[in-house]
Each structure stands twice: as structure tokens, then as C-alpha cells.
Design a protein around this motif. Structure first.
Motif, PDB file in Angstrom:
ATOM      1  N   LYS A  94       3.307   0.105 -37.423  1.00  0.00           N
ATOM      2  CA  LYS A  94       4.019  -1.061 -37.946  1.00  0.00           C
ATOM      3  C   LYS A  94       5.402  -0.593 -38.362  1.00  0.00           C
ATOM      4  O   LYS A  94       5.645  -0.297 -39.522  1.00  0.00           O
ATOM      5  N   LEU A  95       6.281  -0.494 -37.363  1.00  0.00           N
ATOM      6  CA  LEU A  95       7.635  -0.041 -37.662  1.00  0.00           C
ATOM      7  C   LEU A  95       8.385  -1.155 -38.386  1.00  0.00           C
ATOM      8  O   LEU A  95       8.273  -2.324 -38.032  1.00  0.00           O
ATOM      9  N   ASP A 113       3.995  -0.822 -31.512  1.00  0.00           N
ATOM     10  CA  ASP A 113       4.732  -0.516 -32.746  1.00  0.00           C
ATOM     11  C   ASP A 113       5.045  -1.742 -33.601  1.00  0.00           C
ATOM     12  O   ASP A 113       5.694  -1.622 -34.632  1.00  0.00           O
ATOM     13  N   GLY A 114       4.585  -2.906 -33.161  1.00  0.00           N
ATOM     14  CA  GLY A 114       4.727  -4.109 -33.987  1.00  0.00           C
ATOM     15  C   GLY A 114       6.099  -4.747 -33.963  1.00  0.00           C
ATOM     16  O   GLY A 114       6.340  -5.720 -34.681  1.00  0.00           O
ATOM     17  N   ASN A 163       2.411   1.344 -41.339  1.00  0.00           N
ATOM     18  CA  ASN A 163       0.967   1.411 -41.124  1.00  0.00           C
ATOM     19  C   ASN A 163       0.414   2.747 -41.613  1.00  0.00           C
ATOM     20  O   ASN A 163      -0.784   2.882 -41.840  1.00  0.00           O
ATOM     21  N   ASP A 164       1.279   3.730 -41.733  1.00  0.00           N
ATOM     22  CA  ASP A 164       0.893   5.078 -42.139  1.00  0.00           C
ATOM     23  C   ASP A 164       1.115   5.206 -43.656  1.00  0.00           C
ATOM     24  O   ASP A 164       2.248   5.249 -44.122  1.00  0.00           O
ATOM     25  N   VAL A 169       8.320   5.648 -46.075  1.00  0.00           N
ATOM     26  CA  VAL A 169       8.536   4.250 -46.450  1.00  0.00           C
ATOM     27  C   VAL A 169       7.324   3.679 -47.187  1.00  0.00           C
ATOM     28  O   VAL A 169       7.476   2.932 -48.160  1.00  0.00           O
ATOM     29  N   SER A 170       6.110   4.035 -46.755  1.00  0.00           N
ATOM     30  CA  SER A 170       4.911   3.522 -47.433  1.00  0.00           C
ATOM     31  C   SER A 170       4.838   4.038 -48.861  1.00  0.00           C
ATOM     32  O   SER A 170       4.469   3.312 -49.786  1.00  0.00           O
TER      33      SER A 170
END
Lengths: 290, 245
Positions: free
Chosen positions: B11-12, B105-106, B178-179, B184-185
Motif C-alpha cells: 500500500k504505497l 502496490d495499491g 501495508n508494512d 511511514v507506518s
């Protein structure tokens, strides 16, 4: 929302066209010979001119056939299929009425059902959009179907059914106005949720991102004419529903013609309002309610 | 095509820090510059040097004032672009299949060769992320610089969206949301990153980081209590007298 003439012509004319075709197809306006030719021709003409007008809204109309590909997810694609299938299914019935082929009326009933499905699909193009809360309500399909049936009954000169449908249309219009007025607040979107800044306090626009206009502002933050909204609502109800109910009772074809013309004026006013009054939530970012 | 993928491998997306954004519009300019020559038709301008200029942009920076209940008002600069939603309403309304969300990759993209320019996707987007190009009649939107991030002809440090690469204050971050272990997460978890307009049910990928709590004047300095100056002498007498009237 910007009330684009092409889309207003598309929805009004295809609506009354398919509504009229439904009545003719169901045998509620018994016709034969050249009379049938002109009656069916009028129905097909209205529907096809309406559908044709929609292509003027496209940036690249030469690729319009691609719009038939995504019927599994897109209401616009479903509307394209429904309209073409309906016009094809009705063709043998029209030929049968014109040339006296005696085909079973069942084809017409199937076609009449498809006419209403087509109008419903048209309405869902707008009703599906959550970002325009006023449209995103069951009243949108109701209103489109009420217009199609009323216009069709008036054109078919149904002296009992047409006035009754006119009353139904008036009720549908008023319901749409009243419930629509509450929809934006009920959806719960405001500048606070749009920016997430409600976490720290009350947000207001400090400065716009640019001094000129842009596509979003022109297309979705249309405000021209809202000050006349109340007058136009009254015109829509009086011309769209009340007057035609009386005019259609006048004897002869002249009464029908008057009733239909006045109804169309009301329908155009109502459809113009349908767009002009609809507020898109993106307007929140620009300090407008839409 | 316009059916949304059930899940995407990555999920970029972007994480935008409203605390550090200074509203310089460098991201707007960098985005316009790169997308004038990259993916699809260039972003056109209409009457750019005339009295009423307008043009297509994929990223715009708004400025808002926020009034907290018990503190001074703040100015917040607010960049707005495509959020690459999981439940992207712009994709499912597309009648031609031009709009799609990539399963790998969304990223939400427009295949301009199939776009008829009906504008329905722009209507469906609550965030104003899509703009119809007035010159080409096709829909333009943020591509997450898909022609940069995988581009092996570019030096590695340039393989991120132009807006992120150019931001002088580091207010824009790019990565795989997503990671859970990605930078960023972790940033979203640490700073309470949030979705815009969650009531629209779009499940955006991009997140916004709220402004940090500001210092209050009474917490700003150890000397602050000493700044509460009491009037003495004649001024003190005047203060007391006037207070009694």
C-alpha cells in the motif's frame, strides 16, 4: 454541482422518452399503421436525442463505446447497456404495431420493464455518489422514475393515470427537496473532518491555495442561481406536476401538447436545480459547503 | 478492471506532516514540473499569463486557521492530493475501465487512452483529487510518480515522488503503509496519523500527522512566573483606585 446543459438535456429527454416508450410498449396507447410509426418514432426520438446529448459532456467522445465495458461495477456502463438493450428489445414491438405483424404484447411488457430499469440506472449514476450527499438518497431514483412515468403518461394522454402520476410527482419533488436539504449535515462531513483538524479546534479557511479558479471549483462548487432556488422549486412543482394535471384533461391533442410542454419546462427547471443545488463535499476544502 | 482488488500486496502512499509543512508550495511546483513531461498528457494551463489563469494540478496546498478552545489560534498548511484509497469510489464508477487500482502496490491510476472524459470519477472523489485536463479532455490525478519510484535510470535517492523529493522541510514521507515496520507506518503509529473524511468510507492509504501540541506562554519559560509584573508605587495606587470605581 455545475448544471451542464448536455447532462440536463440527456436526463430530461431520455427520461420522458423511455417513460413514453414504456406506455406505448405496454399497449396503454393503442396505435397502428402510420399513427404507430409516429408515436413510436417520437418515443425513440426523445430517448435517442437524450442519449446523444450525453456525449457532448465527454472530453473524448470518440471512445464512448468503451463505456460498455465496465457493467459489473459502473452504473454509467449499466445505463449504457440498459438503454441500448431496451431500444433493441422494443424494435420488433414497434415494427409490429406499425406494420400490423401481430407479435405478442409480452415483448412490449418486457420492453416497458426495461425502460423503467434504464431510467433507474440513469438515476443511480447520481444516487451512488456519496460525496454529493443530496443525491446519495433513495429519493433520487424515485424522482427520476416519477418524472419518466408522469411525462410518459402525459404524452400518452392518459386522462386518469396522468393526473394521478402528476400528484405523485409533486409529492416526490417536495420529499426530495425537504430530505435533500438535511442530507449534507446528516452525512457528517465538515471542514473539521475534511482536514482532520477538528482534533485540535475549530477550523476555518485562512487562505485559498490559488487566486484563480480551477476545474474543481467550476465543476463542483457551483453557486450561481442558488438564490433563486425557492422560486425554481415552486416552478418545478407547479409546471412539472400541478398545471399538466389539469391541462391534460382538456379535450383533444392540444391539451396533451400544452400539458407536455408545460411539464417539460418544469422538468428542466427541476433538473437544473437537481445539479445546481447539489453540494459536493470537496467544497469544504474551499470554505464553501459545496 | 474497475473492480477494486480485494487486497493489494503493498500500500504505497504518502504521510503528510501538518506540523512541519510551512506552506511553501514547492511540492505543488515539483509535481506540476514532473508531470508536465512524465506519465500521460502534460498538465495544461489555460490563459497562464492572462487576466484569468487556471490550470491542472495534482497537488494543492490550502491554509487553514484552527482555533483551539484554550489556546491561541494556529495556521495549518494543508497539502491535498490523491489519497490512493482502498475503497476508491473513483475507480468503481468509471464506465470504461480507464480508472484502476493496481493490485501490486495499491496505486490508483488512469489509463488515459481509455478515458472518455465523462468526469464521473472526479464527482465520486470526496477529496477533489482528480482534475479534468481542459486541453486533453482526460482525467488527471496523482500517479504517486509511478514513473519515478520504479525508474532505474534515476539515482536511488530520486526514486520517490517529486513532491516528497523536493519538500524542504521533510513534511512529506513516502513508503509502504501495508508494512507495519516501514518508516511511514512507524511514523503514523507514533504521531497518531489519521484519515481524511472517514465518514465517506473510502479507507484512504495516505495519512496526515496532526500538528504537535504547541507550548503555552506559561510553560514557555522557567522565568514565566516572574513576568507577571505587579504595579507598585503611584502606578499601583492608580491601579487600585481605578479598580474600585
Amino acid at each position: 454541482m455545475h448544471p451542464a446543459p448536455s447532462v440536463i438535456v440527456f436526463t430530461v429527454l431520455s427520461g420522458i422518452g423511455f417513460g413514453f416508450l414504456a406506455f406505448v410498449a405496454a399497449g396503454l396507447l393503442p396505435v397502428s399503421g402510420w399513427g404507430a410509426f409516429f408515436v413510436w418514432g417520437l418515443g425513440y426520438g426523445l430517448a435517442v436525442v437524450g442519449l446523444g446529448a450525453s456525449t457532448f459532456h465527454l472530453g473524448n467522445p470518440q471512445r464512448a463505446l468503451l463505456a460498455f465495458t465496465q457493467w459489473r461495477s459502473s452504473w454509467l456502463s449499466r445505463e449504457a447497456w440498459a438503454s441500448v438493450v431496451t431500444l433493441l428489445v422494443l424494435a420488433p414491438m414497434a415494427l409490429s404495431d406499425w406494420l400490423g405483424l401481430g407479435l405478442p404484447r409480452g415483448i412490449g411488457w418486457l420492453g416497458a420493464g426495461l425502460c423503467l430499469l434504464t431510467v433507474a440506472a440513469t438515476s443511480m449514476i447520481y444516487a451512488q455518489i456519496r460525496a454529493v450527499p443530496r443525491w446519495n438518497l433513495w429519493t433520487t431514483p424515485l424522482l427520476f422514475l416519477a418524472f419518466a412515468l408522469t411525462g410518459g403518461a402525459l404524452l400518452a394522454g392518459r386522462e386518469v393515470l396522468a393526473p394521478l402520476l402528476c400528484l405523485g410527482l409533486a409529492a416526490a419533488l417536495i420529499t426530495t427537496f425537504l430530505l435533500g436539504d438535511q442530507q449534507f449535515v446528516r452525512r457528517g462531513a465538515n471542514l473539521g473532518t475534511a482536514t482532520g483538524l477538528d482534533r485540535i479546534g475549530a477550523a476555518s479557511v485562512f487562505e485559498l491555495p490559488h487566486t484563480g479558479g480551477n476545474y474543481l471549483m467550476h465543476e463542483m462548487i457551483h453557486v450561481v442561481g442558488r438564490k433563486h432556488a425557492m422560486k425554481l422549486r415552486v416552478i418545478a412543482v407547479i409546471c412539472g406536476a400541478v398545471l399538466p394535471a389539469a391541462l391534460v384533461l382538456l379535450p383533444g391533442h392540444l391539451g396533451i401538447a400544452f400539458a407536455v410542454l408545460v411539464h417539460l419546462a418544469g422538468a428542466f427547471a427541476a433538473r437544473w436545480l437537481f445539479f445546481a443545488e447539489a453540494e459536493h463535499v470537496v467544497g469544504l476544502y474551499y470554505g464553501a459547503r459545496g | 478492471m474497475t473492480m477494486l482488488p480485494a487486497t493489494t500486496e503493498k500500500k504505497l502512499g504518502l504521510v503528510i506532516d501538518l506540523d512541519t509543512c510551512v506552506g511553501c508550495h514547492a511540492c505543488v511546483t515539483a509535481c506540476k514540473g514532473w508531470n508536465d513531461q512524465g506519465y500521460g498528457v502534460p498538465l495544461s494551463d489555460q490563459n497562464p499569463y492572462g487576466a484569468d489563469p487556471s490550470g491542472t494540478f495534482l497537488n494543492r496546498v490550502h491554509s487553514y486557521q484552527v482555533q483551539p478552545v484554550d489556546a491561541a489560534p494556529q495556521t495549518i498548511n494543508f497539502p491535498r492530493s490523491c489519497l490512493h484509497c482502498d475503497d476508491a469510489p473513483c475507480v468503481t464508477v468509471c464506465p470504461t475501465g480507464a480508472s484502476y487500482k493496481r493490485a501490486e502496490d495499491g496505486i490508483v491510476l488512469v489509463n488515459e487512452d481509455a478515458c472518455i472524459g465523462c468526469g464521473l470519477c472526479a464527482w465520486a472523489c470526496p477529496y477533489g483529487a482528480r482534475e479534468m485536463d481542459a486541453a486533453a479532455g482526460v482525467m488527471k490525478k496523482c500517479t504517486l510518480c509511478v514513473d519515478r519510484i520504479y525508474n532505474e535510470n534515476l539515482p536511488e535517492e530520486d526514486r520517490e515522488p517529486a513532491c516528497v523529493r523536493t519538500c524542504p522541510t521533510g513534511a512529506r514521507h513516502f513508503g509502504d503503509l501495508n508494512d507495519a515496520e516501514s518508516a511511514v507506518s512507524r511514523l503514523v503509529a507514533a504521531r497518531g496519523g489519521y484519515d481524511l473524511m472517514p465518514e465517506m468510507g473510502t479507507r484512504p492509504t495516505n495519512k496526515y500527522l496532526p500538528p504537535r501540541k504547541k507550548d503555552r506562554p506559561d510553560q514557555a519559560s522557567l522565568l514565566a512566573p516572574l513576568l507577571d509584573i505587579k504595579a507598585t508605587g503611584f502606578a499601583g495606587w492608580l491601579d487600585r483606585m481605578l479598580g474600585k470605581i
